[in-house]
Scaffold this motif. Structure first.
Motif, PDB file in Angstrom:
ATOM      1  N   ALA A 175     -44.086 -47.724  55.018  1.00 26.71           N
ATOM      2  CA  ALA A 175     -44.909 -48.145  53.650  1.00 26.71           C
ATOM      3  C   ALA A 175     -45.695 -47.174  52.878  1.00 26.71           C
ATOM      4  N   PHE A 176     -46.057 -46.414  54.169  1.00 27.25           N
ATOM      5  CA  PHE A 176     -47.221 -45.290  53.035  1.00 27.25           C
ATOM      6  C   PHE A 176     -46.319 -44.440  51.813  1.00 27.25           C
TER       7      PHE A 176
ATOM      8  N   LYS B  52     -68.919 -53.175  37.426  1.00 29.33           N
ATOM      9  CA  LYS B  52     -69.853 -53.626  36.022  1.00 29.33           C
ATOM     10  C   LYS B  52     -70.267 -55.010  36.241  1.00 29.33           C
ATOM     11  N   GLU B  53     -69.631 -55.692  36.745  1.00 25.92           N
ATOM     12  CA  GLU B  53     -69.103 -57.256  35.879  1.00 25.92           C
ATOM     13  C   GLU B  53     -69.507 -58.337  36.925  1.00 25.92           C
ATOM     14  N   LYS B  54     -69.898 -57.284  38.394  1.00 31.19           N
ATOM     15  CA  LYS B  54     -70.485 -57.912  39.542  1.00 31.19           C
ATOM     16  C   LYS B  54     -69.422 -58.937  40.633  1.00 31.19           C
ATOM     17  N   ALA B  55     -68.103 -58.437  39.783  1.00 31.41           N
ATOM     18  CA  ALA B  55     -66.816 -59.310  40.226  1.00 31.41           C
ATOM     19  C   ALA B  55     -67.383 -59.791  41.741  1.00 31.41           C
ATOM     20  N   SER B  56     -66.633 -61.262  42.101  1.00 30.28           N
ATOM     21  CA  SER B  56     -66.396 -61.199  43.696  1.00 30.28           C
ATOM     22  C   SER B  56     -65.727 -59.725  44.775  1.00 30.28           C
ATOM     23  N   TRP B  57     -65.890 -59.622  45.738  1.00 30.35           N
ATOM     24  CA  TRP B  57     -65.483 -58.326  46.803  1.00 30.35           C
ATOM     25  C   TRP B  57     -64.208 -58.549  46.880  1.00 30.35           C
ATOM     26  N   TRP B  58     -63.202 -59.767  47.027  1.00 32.89           N
ATOM     27  CA  TRP B  58     -62.310 -60.141  47.500  1.00 32.89           C
ATOM     28  C   TRP B  58     -60.864 -59.703  46.407  1.00 32.89           C
ATOM     29  N   VAL B  59     -61.374 -59.249  45.064  1.00 31.83           N
ATOM     30  CA  VAL B  59     -60.854 -58.899  43.989  1.00 31.83           C
ATOM     31  C   VAL B  59     -59.383 -58.022  44.217  1.00 31.83           C
ATOM     32  N   TRP B  60     -60.700 -57.305  45.186  1.00 31.82           N
ATOM     33  CA  TRP B  60     -60.358 -55.340  45.569  1.00 31.82           C
ATOM     34  C   TRP B  60     -58.900 -56.124  46.757  1.00 31.82           C
ATOM     35  N   LEU B  61     -59.198 -57.146  47.229  1.00 32.77           N
ATOM     36  CA  LEU B  61     -58.135 -57.015  48.152  1.00 32.77           C
ATOM     37  C   LEU B  61     -56.788 -56.876  48.356  1.00 32.77           C
ATOM     38  N   GLY B  62     -56.281 -57.428  46.997  1.00 28.86           N
ATOM     39  CA  GLY B  62     -54.945 -57.228  46.687  1.00 28.86           C
ATOM     40  C   GLY B  62     -54.013 -55.643  47.393  1.00 28.86           C
ATOM     41  N   GLY B  63     -54.384 -54.672  47.283  1.00 26.93           N
ATOM     42  CA  GLY B  63     -54.328 -53.990  47.135  1.00 26.93           C
ATOM     43  C   GLY B  63     -53.585 -53.337  49.102  1.00 26.93           C
ATOM     44  N   PHE B  64     -54.525 -54.052  49.670  1.00 24.28           N
ATOM     45  CA  PHE B  64     -54.671 -54.583  51.366  1.00 24.28           C
ATOM     46  C   PHE B  64     -53.359 -54.790  51.636  1.00 24.28           C
ATOM     47  N   LEU B  65     -53.296 -56.440  51.250  1.00 26.75           N
ATOM     48  CA  LEU B  65     -52.730 -57.528  51.276  1.00 26.75           C
ATOM     49  C   LEU B  65     -51.040 -57.213  51.021  1.00 26.75           C
ATOM     50  N   GLY B  66     -50.608 -56.585  49.802  1.00 27.73           N
ATOM     51  CA  GLY B  66     -49.495 -55.472  49.526  1.00 27.73           C
ATOM     52  C   GLY B  66     -49.035 -54.557  51.003  1.00 27.73           C
ATOM     53  N   ALA B  67     -50.330 -53.753  50.672  1.00 31.90           N
ATOM     54  CA  ALA B  67     -50.067 -52.916  52.290  1.00 31.90           C
ATOM     55  C   ALA B  67     -48.797 -53.389  53.482  1.00 31.90           C
ATOM     56  N   ALA B  68     -50.022 -54.316  54.187  1.00 33.10           N
ATOM     57  CA  ALA B  68     -49.639 -55.560  55.130  1.00 33.10           C
ATOM     58  C   ALA B  68     -48.171 -55.944  54.648  1.00 33.10           C
ATOM     59  N   TYR B  69     -47.850 -56.504  53.517  1.00 35.42           N
ATOM     60  CA  TYR B  69     -46.723 -57.409  52.836  1.00 35.42           C
ATOM     61  C   TYR B  69     -45.571 -56.656  53.348  1.00 35.42           C
ATOM     62  N   VAL B  70     -45.393 -55.369  52.894  1.00 36.80           N
ATOM     63  CA  VAL B  70     -44.575 -54.045  52.738  1.00 36.80           C
ATOM     64  C   VAL B  70     -44.358 -53.200  54.101  1.00 36.80           C
ATOM     65  N   LEU B  71     -45.354 -52.996  54.636  1.00 40.22           N
ATOM     66  CA  LEU B  71     -44.951 -53.003  56.436  1.00 40.22           C
ATOM     67  C   LEU B  71     -44.472 -53.236  57.580  1.00 40.22           C
ATOM     68  N   ILE B  72     -45.144 -54.714  57.354  1.00 43.60           N
ATOM     69  CA  ILE B  72     -44.485 -56.472  58.292  1.00 43.60           C
ATOM     70  C   ILE B  72     -43.627 -56.168  57.536  1.00 43.60           C
ATOM     71  N   ASN B  73     -42.581 -56.171  57.172  1.00 41.75           N
ATOM     72  CA  ASN B  73     -41.339 -55.688  55.644  1.00 41.75           C
ATOM     73  C   ASN B  73     -40.742 -55.492  56.743  1.00 41.75           C
ATOM     74  N   ILE B  74     -41.197 -54.064  56.252  1.00 41.28           N
ATOM     75  CA  ILE B  74     -40.046 -52.864  57.075  1.00 41.28           C
ATOM     76  C   ILE B  74     -39.520 -53.626  58.391  1.00 41.28           C
ATOM     77  N   TYR B  75     -40.531 -53.921  58.946  1.00 42.40           N
ATOM     78  CA  TYR B  75     -40.388 -53.907  60.893  1.00 42.40           C
ATOM     79  C   TYR B  75     -39.061 -55.189  60.348  1.00 42.40           C
ATOM     80  N   LEU B  76     -39.607 -56.616  59.598  1.00 38.14           N
ATOM     81  CA  LEU B  76     -39.087 -57.414  59.965  1.00 38.14           C
ATOM     82  C   LEU B  76     -37.298 -56.847  59.601  1.00 38.14           C
ATOM     83  N   VAL B  77     -37.229 -56.365  58.656  1.00 41.85           N
ATOM     84  CA  VAL B  77     -35.716 -56.028  57.895  1.00 41.85           C
ATOM     85  C   VAL B  77     -34.893 -55.433  59.161  1.00 41.85           C
ATOM     86  N   GLY B  78     -35.387 -54.609  59.704  1.00 46.46           N
ATOM     87  CA  GLY B  78     -35.216 -53.845  61.600  1.00 46.46           C
ATOM     88  C   GLY B  78     -34.774 -55.597  62.470  1.00 46.46           C
TER      89      GLY B  78
END
Length: 310
Positions: free
Chosen positions: A198-199, A228-254
């Motif tokens: 996944a890394f 600068k525009e004080k966006a909600s904190w969760w706008v940065w979560l996409g990368g974490f969710l994507g990393a978890a998705y790829v990591l678990i996908n690799i496990y599930l395929v096997g």
């Protein structure tokens, strides 16, 4: 049962990631920059996880030379899928942006399983799987596509050829997503580590997008816009969710093969999309869920059970 639940959960996470990255794009404007931020955050997250558990980050040159070139391209495929989805939204709207890649994922996932492409676990395409796929496709139409039919009269006339080009692009991007699942799954086998695979996938994707943004945008200044525009904190979560998705996908395929992994994730993706739509999460428009959409989800689940059990 636990494996199926994991697949559904990460599919739900993928739908949340799409909503999060769509909001992020509003601040950084460029779809490429939004994708780059997501991949860089995911790569950093996986780096930290790898260091904490003692998983190696480096790969020997001998291993790179001895393995086929395609095994290192999972990150590039992920970049294409994520960026195409962001580009499709203003062209096709939310409904078709969801359904076209889903169709591509199902088609490619079953082809990979049937022929054993990318060294995947081979699973013959029999009558039960055919019925299961038909149920999934029909369920997708009820859960998502029927809204497109209902509201067709509300849209102005558009160039059908132009729209069909974008629809085909959406289907192809979904096929690339299933290919990424198979490629990363094999990478996990070769490296004997889901986390390292996944890394590598995220690092390749992040480096690719840094180059693309540098060439196309010629500036990284807008990365700070959400702060600068004080966006909600969760706008940065996409990368974490994507990393978890790829990591678990690799496990599930096997564990269950590419086709079943794709279908399980698909169910979670649609269920998550409907929940986001129902409750208006992540800044999305709040819309009531119809009973026919619930029937669609039940049909998808029935298709998943047929594909998994027979």
């Amino acid at each position: 049962m636990i494996t199926a639940l994991i697949g559904i959960v990460i599919g739900t996470g993928l739908s949340i990631q799409t909503a999060v990255n769509s909001q992020l794009r509003k601040f950084v404007i460029s779809p490429y920059l939004a994708s780059m931020i997501s991949f860089v955050i995911g790569a950093l997250f996986l780096t930290i996880i790898s260091l904490l558990i003692g998983s190696p980050l480096g790969i020997s040159w001998e291993l790179i030379e001895n393995e086929p070139a395609w095994i290192w391209l999972g990150g590039v495929l992920g970049v294409i899928f994520l960026t195409v989805n962001i580009l499709l939204f203003p062209k096709l709207g939310s409904v078709q942006t969801a359904i076209m890649p889903i169709l591509g994922q199902i088609i490619m996932g079953m082809l990979i399983d049937n022929f054993g492409w990318f060294h995947s676990m081979r699973q013959a395409f029999d009558s039960y799987r055919l019925i299961g796929i038909c149920l999934v496709l029909l369920g997708v139409f009820f859960a998502i596509g029927i809204q497109e039919v209902r509201h067709r009269h509300e849209r102005s006339n558009e160039n059908n050829l132009h729209l069909w080009i974008w629809r085909i692009i959406g289907i192809v991007s979904g096929m690339l997503m299933s290919t990424q699942v198979a490629v990363n799954g094999q990478l996990g086998v070769v490296l004997d580590s889901s986390i390292q695979a996944a890394f590598v996938s995220f690092l390749v994707g992040a480096l690719t997008l840094i180059i693309v943004v540098g060439v196309k945008e010629r500036s990284f200044a807008k990365v700070s816009n959400p702060i600068k525009e004080k966006a909600s904190w969760w706008v940065w979560l996409g990368g974490f969710l994507g990393a978890a998705y790829v990591l678990i996908n690799i496990y599930l395929v096997g564990q269950v093969g590419t086709g079943q992994t794709v279908v399980l994730v698909l169910f979670g993706q649609i269920a998550g999309s409907l929940l986001i739509q129902r409750f208006g999460w992540m800044g999305s428009q709040k819309t009531k869920i119809d009973w026919i959409q619930i029937i669609g989800l039940i049909m998808i689940l029935a298709g998943v059970i047929l594909i998994r059990m027979f």
